[in-house]
Design an enzyme around this catalytic site. Structure first.
Site, PDB file in Angstrom:
ATOM      1  N   SER A 160      -3.545  -3.186   2.337  1.00 17.66           N
ATOM      2  CA  SER A 160      -3.886  -1.767   2.362  1.00 17.66           C
ATOM      3  C   SER A 160      -5.362  -1.588   1.998  1.00 17.66           C
ATOM      4  O   SER A 160      -6.212  -2.243   2.611  1.00 17.66           O
ATOM      5  CB  SER A 160      -2.948  -1.000   1.420  1.00 17.66           C
ATOM      6  OG  SER A 160      -2.994   0.371   1.684  1.00 17.66           O
ATOM      7  N   ARG A 230       0.605  12.210  -5.460  1.00 20.76           N
ATOM      8  CA  ARG A 230       1.328  10.944  -5.456  1.00 20.76           C
ATOM      9  C   ARG A 230       2.595  11.037  -4.599  1.00 20.76           C
ATOM     10  O   ARG A 230       2.918  10.115  -3.859  1.00 20.76           O
ATOM     11  CB  ARG A 230       1.694  10.564  -6.886  1.00 20.76           C
ATOM     12  CG  ARG A 230       2.602   9.364  -7.009  1.00 20.76           C
ATOM     13  CD  ARG A 230       1.980   8.109  -6.455  1.00 20.76           C
ATOM     14  NE  ARG A 230       2.762   6.928  -6.789  1.00 20.76           N
ATOM     15  CZ  ARG A 230       2.444   5.690  -6.425  1.00 20.76           C
ATOM     16  NH1 ARG A 230       1.364   5.473  -5.705  1.00 20.76           N
ATOM     17  NH2 ARG A 230       3.177   4.679  -6.770  1.00 20.76           N
ATOM     18  N   ASP A 326       5.473   0.163   9.395  1.00 19.67           N
ATOM     19  CA  ASP A 326       4.346   0.741   8.641  1.00 19.67           C
ATOM     20  C   ASP A 326       3.689   1.811   9.502  1.00 19.67           C
ATOM     21  O   ASP A 326       3.113   1.511  10.546  1.00 19.67           O
ATOM     22  CB  ASP A 326       3.344  -0.379   8.310  1.00 19.67           C
ATOM     23  CG  ASP A 326       2.154   0.109   7.485  1.00 19.67           C
ATOM     24  OD1 ASP A 326       2.018   1.329   7.257  1.00 19.67           O
ATOM     25  OD2 ASP A 326       1.364  -0.751   7.062  1.00 19.67           O
ATOM     26  N   HIS A 359       5.050   0.646   4.919  1.00 23.12           N
ATOM     27  CA  HIS A 359       3.772   0.137   4.439  1.00 23.12           C
ATOM     28  C   HIS A 359       3.920  -0.721   3.182  1.00 23.12           C
ATOM     29  O   HIS A 359       3.272  -1.754   3.036  1.00 23.12           O
ATOM     30  CB  HIS A 359       2.847   1.326   4.164  1.00 23.12           C
ATOM     31  CG  HIS A 359       1.485   0.953   3.691  1.00 23.12           C
ATOM     32  ND1 HIS A 359       0.582   0.315   4.509  1.00 23.12           N
ATOM     33  CD2 HIS A 359       0.861   1.121   2.498  1.00 23.12           C
ATOM     34  CE1 HIS A 359      -0.542   0.107   3.839  1.00 23.12           C
ATOM     35  NE2 HIS A 359      -0.394   0.581   2.615  1.00 23.12           N
ATOM     36  N   ASP A 360       4.765  -0.278   2.260  1.00 22.42           N
ATOM     37  CA  ASP A 360       4.904  -0.980   0.982  1.00 22.42           C
ATOM     38  C   ASP A 360       5.493  -2.375   1.123  1.00 22.42           C
ATOM     39  O   ASP A 360       5.564  -3.112   0.125  1.00 22.42           O
ATOM     40  CB  ASP A 360       5.770  -0.162   0.018  1.00 22.42           C
ATOM     41  CG  ASP A 360       4.913   0.704  -0.901  1.00 22.42           C
ATOM     42  OD1 ASP A 360       3.672   0.645  -0.782  1.00 22.42           O
ATOM     43  OD2 ASP A 360       5.480   1.432  -1.728  1.00 22.42           O
TER      44      ASP A 360
END
Lengths: 388, 388
Positions: A160, A230, A326, A359-360
């Site tokens: 990232s 967040r 992602d 993505h994570d």
């Protein structure tokens, strides 16, 4: 290099990291034209630098992680954020390599950032902190690597925002990067990425407790705004499928909806929890600065619009991985990197990992990623002549 | 039915719509068990109801639209939100059909909602307004259709939240819906959809000007929170590709980035503008209630977990359309509807429109959609015997 623990009152957050101080005569020259001096980087190291200094790996952390790659976090007590990949006997093997990770410049865990004291005013910088870029982060890291007496890094690794730094390293310091691993990343931030970053910033700045950035002096914290930021970012880190699998439309422990605005659905309480815990460990102004640095990142634009030019003459070995679900950095962004590297004649391995984790995924246990990274690092170590 | 213009002080926002008042003896019985009485619906009509009342079309509006389908908006002066599809000689031909659109219950453009006066307290309802559902919206619309003396609607048409209402109409009032058009919608809200709704609500409720919902009495408006909510939702209405095409990484009219937090990128100023203009025309509490209604929508769950059961015995003709780049209601959500309709033995046409315009494509000029809808409506009108 100073190995004393950090005792600056404005940086007391992180007593456990090593600190590299850079004095007024060692300024950090920023892309904006501003100069940051003095400054410091907080960092962790794992393992031992070998005699010929050939076994150093630099890990570049993503937006909301920090230098605590493989040790418990001093604030949360949780395991290091890449504990699954980095450690003795693991793929980033700290028994074999000397692993370095520094909190980025502009960060909030010991490196100089907007919460640090501005020596000219004796108060926290707040928005007087200069806007930084990915290249600035990397420039500061290069000064740290110099300080550690390391000429060439065996590997620079990141996912990232960390992957952006790896690309910048491989472009700006071609001779100093033997191998580069770029995960779930891209050579630029898309309009959609900028959009989500901007929403997060607006949420922070909309919070009256932000106080035009001067919340430390005011004794307030823009908790609600940072929590909304967040929550928004967190949704972009997960795939729709992962959300469906983990939460679906499941209700909290109650038989039916409450016809109210409490968290009826598990996804709601999960997001609220993510927001609330984040504000305990992250500085709101750092969030503004680091997202801004990401927005500004466009490696092709820095090289006349041709990404391949960023890598002209490179001899670095590259490993690029994307994750099929992602949507923050879709596979096509990795493919653009790979095409540019091919055009530049670079050695590059590319893998798209089939996963629904979004993505994570680069932070999680992904067996295909682990074995591909392992193979790449082993082969690179043989090529570099690092004993196993 | 009252055709007087709306002069209730708490509803003065919308002087141009027709108002249907429902007195204490005509309560709206809500899914929550609460009863809303009295209440009113603000609505627009276009065209003329024919003698046998066979030519009525009900349009159900999406979240942030309203009853002003085909006339200039009284607050913004802009053309009606479906002006491209609805009007004399257009596909939803107001020279042929009698077109009705009402502001949903819980809305803020003349229908009773959280900004309306609570007759029990003499103050705005705020969070004392009962939580409503899609079924409640439809139940109120059915009372309006009764009031207008219409037994069977020739068509019920809607996109997004409007599509949810169409599905509810077709399930709850099978005999009253001759044909149904569902665009860019789904029979349930996904975890990701709930997540984005929750972010929007948290942004509103984080704004101290929200005052626990009592901002009207306090003389404040949670502008910043509602703007962040709108910005977040707006990103979900567009595709990544559309954002890239429209904005990419283009800068505002300046040669380079400013190294600051002003809107450097066009996408930033676009989103800020979307946020700022939205607060001029939408009520923050309505936003909470309508998103909550969407979260709760799960037509299969209301029918023992089998969506096909929602349509058992239906004789309605269905037209379902999805858009290839819609990630809020992806094509698979439409396919679930189509499969359920097939299982229920219904007549259904389905088209996936190839477009990069994302969710909002149903509001835009999409020639394939227009001609497919036109064909469906023409065939349905012939079947119903409506003169052309």
């Amino acid at each position: 290099m100073s190995h004393k623990t950090n005792t600056c009152p404005d940086q007391a957050i992180n007593p456990d990291s090593l600190i590299a101080h850079f004095a007024d005569n060692q300024p950090l020259r920023l892309d904006s034209g501003a100069v940051l001096a003095p400054f410091q980087l907080a960092y962790q190291t794992y393992g031992t630098l070998n005699a010929d200094k050939s076994n150093a790996i630099l890990i570049c952390h993503p937006l909301t992680c920090d230098q605590h790659v493989a040790n418990p976090h001093p604030l949360t007590g949780k395991a290091g954020w890449w504990d699954n990949l980095a450690g003795a006997g693991k793929i980033i093997d700290t028994a074999r390599y000397f692993v370095i990770c520094s909190n980025v410049i502009g960060g909030c865990l010991g490196s100089t950032g907007p919460a640090s004291m501005n020596p000219q005013t004796g108060k926290p910088y707040a928005l007087d902190f200069p806007v930084i870029t990915i290249a600035d982060m990397v420039r500061a890291q290069a000064m740290l690597v110099d300080r550690l007496g390391i000429d060439t890094l065996f590997a620079v690794i990141g996912g990232s925002m960390g992957g952006c730094q790896v690309l910048q390293w491989a472009s700006a310091y071609k001779e100093r990067v033997f191998s580069a691993i770029i995960l779930a990343s891209g050579a630029r931030f898309s309009a959609q990425n900028i959009a989500f970053d901007e929403i997060g910033r607006q949420a922070v700045m909309a919070d009256p407790d932000w106080r035009d950035g001067r919340y430390i002096e005011a004794g307030t914290t823009p908790r609600k705004g940072l929590a909304v930021a967040r929550m928004t970012a967190h949704v972009t880190y997960l795939s729709e499928k992962a959300l469906h699998r983990k939460f679906g439309r499941n209700l909290q422990a109650r038989p039916q909806v409450t016809f109210g605005f409490d968290a009826d659905f598990q996804i709601e309480s999960y997001l609220r929890h993510q927001g609330m815990t984040f504000v305990e460990r992250f500085d709101a102004n750092s969030y503004l600065y680091l997202t801004r640095a990401m927005d500004y990142f466009d490696l092709a634009a820095d090289h006349g619009g041709r990404l391949a030019h960023a890598f002209s003459g490179t001899r670095t070995r590259f490993f690029v991985a994307s994750f099929s679900s992602d949507w923050l950095f879709p596979t096509r962004e990795s493919q653009l990197i790979v095409h540019a590297l091919n055009a530049a004649g670079a050695s590059v391995s590319f893998v798209e990992i089939a996963t629904d984790k979004g993505h994570d995924a680069f932070l999680l246990d992904e067996p295909v990623l682990s074995s591909a990274m392992d193979g790449f690092l082993q082969a690179s170590a043989r090529a570099k002549g690092i004993p196993s």
